[in-house]
Write a protein that holds these residues in place. Structure first.
Motif, PDB file in Angstrom:
ATOM      1  N   LYS A 140      -0.805  15.138 -13.059  1.00 23.00           N
ATOM      2  CA  LYS A 140      -1.956  15.266 -13.948  1.00 23.00           C
ATOM      3  C   LYS A 140      -2.668  16.603 -13.777  1.00 23.00           C
ATOM      4  CE  LYS A 140      -6.319  13.013 -15.235  1.00 23.00           C
ATOM      5  NZ  LYS A 140      -7.215  11.848 -14.981  1.00 23.00           N
ATOM      6  N   TYR A 141      -2.841  17.037 -12.531  1.00 16.16           N
ATOM      7  CA  TYR A 141      -3.662  18.219 -12.273  1.00 16.16           C
ATOM      8  C   TYR A 141      -2.867  19.495 -12.019  1.00 16.16           C
ATOM      9  CZ  TYR A 141      -7.526  14.919 -11.973  1.00 16.16           C
ATOM     10  OH  TYR A 141      -8.460  13.952 -12.260  1.00 16.16           O
ATOM     11  N   ILE A 142      -1.570  19.353 -11.748  1.00 20.23           N
ATOM     12  CA  ILE A 142      -0.749  20.550 -11.494  1.00 20.23           C
ATOM     13  C   ILE A 142       0.441  20.513 -12.458  1.00 20.23           C
ATOM     14  CG2 ILE A 142       0.483  21.912  -9.762  1.00 20.23           C
ATOM     15  CD1 ILE A 142      -1.036  20.293  -7.618  1.00 20.23           C
ATOM     16  N   LYS A 143       0.350  21.258 -13.535  1.00 23.30           N
ATOM     17  CA  LYS A 143       1.345  21.168 -14.605  1.00 23.30           C
ATOM     18  C   LYS A 143       2.676  21.840 -14.243  1.00 23.30           C
ATOM     19  CE  LYS A 143      -1.526  18.951 -17.168  1.00 23.30           C
ATOM     20  NZ  LYS A 143      -1.322  17.479 -17.364  1.00 23.30           N
ATOM     21  N   TYR A 144       2.640  22.887 -13.433  1.00 23.81           N
ATOM     22  CA  TYR A 144       3.870  23.588 -13.066  1.00 23.81           C
ATOM     23  C   TYR A 144       4.461  22.928 -11.823  1.00 23.81           C
ATOM     24  CZ  TYR A 144       6.980  27.520 -11.968  1.00 23.81           C
ATOM     25  OH  TYR A 144       8.083  28.306 -11.697  1.00 23.81           O
ATOM     26  N   PRO A 145       5.589  22.207 -11.952  1.00 32.63           N
ATOM     27  CA  PRO A 145       6.118  21.405 -10.841  1.00 32.63           C
ATOM     28  C   PRO A 145       6.297  22.110  -9.506  1.00 32.63           C
ATOM     29  CG  PRO A 145       7.254  20.851 -12.871  1.00 32.63           C
ATOM     30  CD  PRO A 145       6.373  22.036 -13.186  1.00 32.63           C
ATOM     31  N   PRO A 146       6.799  23.354  -9.450  1.00 36.50           N
ATOM     32  CA  PRO A 146       6.957  23.993  -8.130  1.00 36.50           C
ATOM     33  C   PRO A 146       5.649  24.181  -7.359  1.00 36.50           C
ATOM     34  CG  PRO A 146       8.319  25.114  -9.736  1.00 36.50           C
ATOM     35  CD  PRO A 146       7.452  24.150 -10.503  1.00 36.50           C
ATOM     36  N   ILE A 166       5.632  12.790  -0.080  1.00 31.79           N
ATOM     37  CA  ILE A 166       6.656  12.433  -1.075  1.00 31.79           C
ATOM     38  C   ILE A 166       6.097  12.555  -2.490  1.00 31.79           C
ATOM     39  CG2 ILE A 166       8.217  10.626  -1.869  1.00 31.79           C
ATOM     40  CD1 ILE A 166       8.940  11.766   0.868  1.00 31.79           C
ATOM     41  N   GLY A 167       4.871  12.074  -2.695  1.00 32.69           N
ATOM     42  CA  GLY A 167       4.273  12.102  -4.018  1.00 32.69           C
ATOM     43  C   GLY A 167       4.096  13.510  -4.561  1.00 32.69           C
ATOM     44  N   PHE A 168       3.848  14.485  -3.680  1.00 34.85           N
ATOM     45  CA  PHE A 168       3.639  15.864  -4.118  1.00 34.85           C
ATOM     46  C   PHE A 168       4.936  16.683  -4.145  1.00 34.85           C
ATOM     47  CE2 PHE A 168      -0.744  15.037  -4.264  1.00 34.85           C
ATOM     48  CZ  PHE A 168      -1.388  16.114  -4.859  1.00 34.85           C
ATOM     49  N   GLY A 169       6.091  16.018  -3.949  1.00 35.02           N
ATOM     50  CA  GLY A 169       7.351  16.685  -4.236  1.00 35.02           C
ATOM     51  C   GLY A 169       8.171  17.167  -3.068  1.00 35.02           C
ATOM     52  N   PHE A 170       7.748  16.881  -1.829  1.00 34.52           N
ATOM     53  CA  PHE A 170       8.605  17.213  -0.697  1.00 34.52           C
ATOM     54  C   PHE A 170       9.767  16.220  -0.628  1.00 34.52           C
ATOM     55  CE2 PHE A 170       4.776  19.439   0.516  1.00 34.52           C
ATOM     56  CZ  PHE A 170       5.256  20.589   1.145  1.00 34.52           C
ATOM     57  N   LYS A 171      10.803  16.553   0.122  1.00 34.28           N
ATOM     58  CA  LYS A 171      12.005  15.725   0.154  1.00 34.28           C
ATOM     59  C   LYS A 171      12.201  15.069   1.523  1.00 34.28           C
ATOM     60  CE  LYS A 171      12.603  16.622  -4.016  1.00 34.28           C
ATOM     61  NZ  LYS A 171      12.312  15.567  -4.998  1.00 34.28           N
ATOM     62  N   ALA A 196       0.831  -1.205   0.000  1.00 34.90           N
ATOM     63  CA  ALA A 196       0.000   0.000   0.000  1.00 34.90           C
ATOM     64  C   ALA A 196       0.867   1.258   0.000  1.00 34.90           C
ATOM     65  CB  ALA A 196      -0.926  -0.009   1.215  1.00 34.90           C
ATOM     66  N   PHE A 197       1.920   1.250   0.802  1.00 34.13           N
ATOM     67  CA  PHE A 197       2.828   2.398   0.885  1.00 34.13           C
ATOM     68  C   PHE A 197       3.480   2.658  -0.475  1.00 34.13           C
ATOM     69  CE2 PHE A 197       6.523   4.843   1.884  1.00 34.13           C
ATOM     70  CZ  PHE A 197       6.250   5.537   3.058  1.00 34.13           C
ATOM     71  N   SER A 198       4.020   1.610  -1.092  1.00 35.65           N
ATOM     72  CA  SER A 198       4.727   1.758  -2.374  1.00 35.65           C
ATOM     73  C   SER A 198       3.792   2.241  -3.472  1.00 35.65           C
ATOM     74  CB  SER A 198       5.357   0.420  -2.773  1.00 35.65           C
ATOM     75  OG  SER A 198       6.269  -0.032  -1.793  1.00 35.65           O
ATOM     76  N   ARG A 199       2.600   1.681  -3.520  1.00 34.59           N
ATOM     77  CA  ARG A 199       1.654   2.030  -4.589  1.00 34.59           C
ATOM     78  C   ARG A 199       1.101   3.440  -4.412  1.00 34.59           C
ATOM     79  NH1 ARG A 199       0.743  -1.948  -8.034  1.00 34.59           N
ATOM     80  NH2 ARG A 199       0.902  -4.141  -7.406  1.00 34.59           N
ATOM     81  N   LEU A 200       0.867   3.852  -3.177  1.00 37.18           N
ATOM     82  CA  LEU A 200       0.276   5.170  -2.956  1.00 37.18           C
ATOM     83  C   LEU A 200       1.220   6.311  -3.320  1.00 37.18           C
ATOM     84  CD1 LEU A 200      -1.928   4.943   0.269  1.00 37.18           C
ATOM     85  CD2 LEU A 200      -2.621   5.618  -2.028  1.00 37.18           C
ATOM     86  N   ILE A 201       2.535   6.099  -3.167  1.00 39.96           N
ATOM     87  CA  ILE A 201       3.490   7.127  -3.596  1.00 39.96           C
ATOM     88  C   ILE A 201       3.308   7.404  -5.081  1.00 39.96           C
ATOM     89  CG2 ILE A 201       5.932   7.635  -4.010  1.00 39.96           C
ATOM     90  CD1 ILE A 201       6.605   6.281  -1.421  1.00 39.96           C
ATOM     91  N   VAL A 202       3.175   6.340  -5.866  1.00 39.64           N
ATOM     92  CA  VAL A 202       2.984   6.476  -7.314  1.00 39.64           C
ATOM     93  C   VAL A 202       1.638   7.124  -7.612  1.00 39.64           C
ATOM     94  CG1 VAL A 202       2.794   5.223  -9.502  1.00 39.64           C
ATOM     95  CG2 VAL A 202       4.447   4.468  -7.776  1.00 39.64           C
ATOM     96  N   VAL A 203       0.592   6.720  -6.899  1.00 40.78           N
ATOM     97  CA  VAL A 203      -0.750   7.272  -7.113  1.00 40.78           C
ATOM     98  C   VAL A 203      -0.762   8.782  -6.878  1.00 40.78           C
ATOM     99  CG1 VAL A 203      -3.110   7.339  -6.212  1.00 40.78           C
ATOM    100  CG2 VAL A 203      -1.997   5.141  -6.627  1.00 40.78           C
ATOM    101  N   TRP A 204      -0.228   9.210  -5.728  1.00 38.45           N
ATOM    102  CA  TRP A 204      -0.206  10.641  -5.422  1.00 38.45           C
ATOM    103  C   TRP A 204       0.669  11.405  -6.411  1.00 38.45           C
ATOM    104  CZ3 TRP A 204      -4.158  11.821  -2.907  1.00 38.45           C
ATOM    105  CH2 TRP A 204      -4.579  11.175  -1.745  1.00 38.45           C
ATOM    106  N   GLY A 205       1.788  10.818  -6.791  1.00 36.68           N
ATOM    107  CA  GLY A 205       2.666  11.468  -7.771  1.00 36.68           C
ATOM    108  C   GLY A 205       1.976  11.668  -9.106  1.00 36.68           C
ATOM    109  N   ASN A 206       1.235  10.663  -9.556  1.00 40.94           N
ATOM    110  CA  ASN A 206       0.507  10.767 -10.829  1.00 40.94           C
ATOM    111  C   ASN A 206      -0.606  11.803 -10.760  1.00 40.94           C
ATOM    112  OD1 ASN A 206       2.099   8.809 -12.017  1.00 40.94           O
ATOM    113  ND2 ASN A 206       0.692   7.137 -11.566  1.00 40.94           N
ATOM    114  N   ILE A 207      -1.299  11.857  -9.621  1.00 38.38           N
ATOM    115  CA  ILE A 207      -2.361  12.857  -9.443  1.00 38.38           C
ATOM    116  C   ILE A 207      -1.772  14.266  -9.491  1.00 38.38           C
ATOM    117  CG2 ILE A 207      -3.986  13.828  -7.765  1.00 38.38           C
ATOM    118  CD1 ILE A 207      -4.584  10.941  -6.877  1.00 38.38           C
ATOM    119  N   ALA A 208      -0.649  14.454  -8.793  1.00 45.46           N
ATOM    120  CA  ALA A 208      -0.007  15.771  -8.777  1.00 45.46           C
ATOM    121  C   ALA A 208       0.413  16.192 -10.183  1.00 45.46           C
ATOM    122  CB  ALA A 208       1.204  15.745  -7.844  1.00 45.46           C
TER     123      ALA A 208
END
Length: 425
Positions: free
Chosen positions: A254-260, A314-319, A240-252
């Protein structure tokens, strides 16, 4: 007979030269990486203490996220790929690992923790280690094959010094590259560097957290079955942890084109979540919660909320890293399972601590060794069973999508998945 003796002597002289070479390089690299880890750990301690004493700063998390987003969008380049970039370079050795990866991930991680993101520290230590080790390999103009060893040195030394587990750190660096296989010719350099990195970190006065399994049951068939059942849950949590990182990353994406803007929007969501929950229990490293899981019952929703907040962060770009949050998930899940499973809370928290990590990283051997280094040998059998079972039940998923599947986890998947990366599954 004389010829055979001469060949043997020549071989030993060559090996002696190899030993001296890697003792010197490993010691210097390990000391540098361990010192960098000490700086990181001290900085994160300060950031955590400041945040918990000034909770208003969590409202500024979107601003912190935007700063991270700008840094990585305009400055990082290939360094933005993080741990996966290091693994890819060990496979192909095509690109230089930019030294700027070290300061960028350091700054990004401190900002994440200071303002209240839910993340770990292992990823940062590993990336800093990889960047430092690759920089040293370029200074010494090393052969491409030795350069691969140096990147593994960076991974092992970074991991070892972050958690105070030199043996587990070394094995982790050897095991994490290819699922089901290890590169034996890098054992000596990686072990030496991990030892010196851990020693250097302690030299700077850094104390690692101690965890205690207070009660270990005697070996029995019933206990074995209970551990197996618990470990299935640990493996599923890792998936669940591994898959959700990818899910949140894909959502980010898809809907937010400007990475910052992705971590900016993510920061708003996390800050609101903390306000609604009314607690900072699920942000940052969560070490106090991990410690308490060994003696105090945790709620069933604790691991679930940590999974959601960390993968979102992590999926939305924090480090930061994923490993300490995985410890949180495993320890709290084990603690919660003690209500329905007839085992002491501390043993369930302990095996969950390492088993979820094993499932999410596909490194069961390193996690077994880590369990022994952290908890002692008394629970080693249960730790081993739990790590392997969770590893199997996590399937062909993982937080490191650049891992190559060397040996599939079941014969059924031998043809379809052997040689592919985790990302391709």
């Amino acid at each position: 007979m004389k010829k055979i003796i001469n060949i043997g002597q020549t071989e030993q002289i060559t090996i002696l030269g190899y030993l001296i070479k890697w003792i010197i390089i490993g010691a210097l690299s390990g000391a540098a990486i361990g010192s960098a880890s000490a700086l990181l750990l001290a900085s994160l301690n300060w950031a955590t203490n400041y945040r918990e004493s000034h909770l208003w700063i969590i409202a500024c998390l979107p601003v912190g996220g935007f700063i991270i987003g700008l840094m990585y969008h305009y400055l990082a380049g290939t360094a933005a790929k993080g741990n996966n970039f290091l693994i890819e370079e060990i496979h192909s050795s095509r690109n230089v690992i930019p030294f700027k990866m070290a300061p960028l991930v350091y700054i990004g991680t401190v900002i994440t923790h200071l303002f209240g993101g839910s993340a770990g520290r292992e990823g940062t230590g590993v990336q800093m280690g990889g960047a430092i080790a690759d920089f040293i390999s370029r200074l010494l103009k090393m052969h491409p094959y030795d350069r691969k060893t140096m990147v593994q040195i960076g991974i092992g030394a970074g991991f070892a010094s972050i958690f105070g587990t030199p043996l587990a750190g070394a094995v982790f660096a050897l095991e994490v590259i290819v699922v089901g296989r290890m590169r034996y010719d890098a054992i000596l350099p990686v072990f030496i560097s991990s030892f010196f990195a851990n020693m250097a970190c302690h030299y700077w006065g850094i104390e690692h957290t101690h965890y205690v399994i207070s009660q270990t049951p005697e070996l029995s068939l019933q206990t074995l079955m209970v551990v197996l059942v618990a470990s299935i849950f640990f493996g599923l949590a890792a998936t669940a942890f591994s898959r959700l990182i990818v899910v949140w990353g894909n959502i980010a994406k898809k809907y937010i084109k400007y990475p910052p803007l992705r971590p900016f929007v993510g920061g708003i969501c996390i800050a609101i979540s903390v306000y609604v929950l009314g607690t900072t229990k699920y942000i940052g490293l969560g070490v106090p919660v991990i410690v308490s899981s060994f003696s105090e019952l945790q709620m069933w929703y604790d691991p679930l909320l940590k999974i959601i907040l960390t993968t979102f962060t992590i999926g939305f770009g924090f480090k930061g890293g994923e490993v300490t949050p995985l410890f949180f998930v495993g320890a709290t899940l084990g603690s919660a399972l003690s209500v329905i499973l007839p085992l002491h809370i501390s043993i369930l928290a302990g095996i969950g601590f390492v088993a979820v990590f094993a499932g999410a990283t596909n490194t069961p051997i390193a996690c077994m060794i880590m369990g022994v280094e952290l908890f002692g040998t008394g629970s080693a059998v249960y730790i081993g069973i739990a790590c392997v079972t969770a590893y199997l039940f996590s399937g062909h998923t993982g937080i490191y999508t650049a891992q190559v599947i060397g040996t599939p986890k079941h014969l059924k998947y031998w043809k379809g998945r052997k040689g592919k990366t985790i990302r391709q599954n």
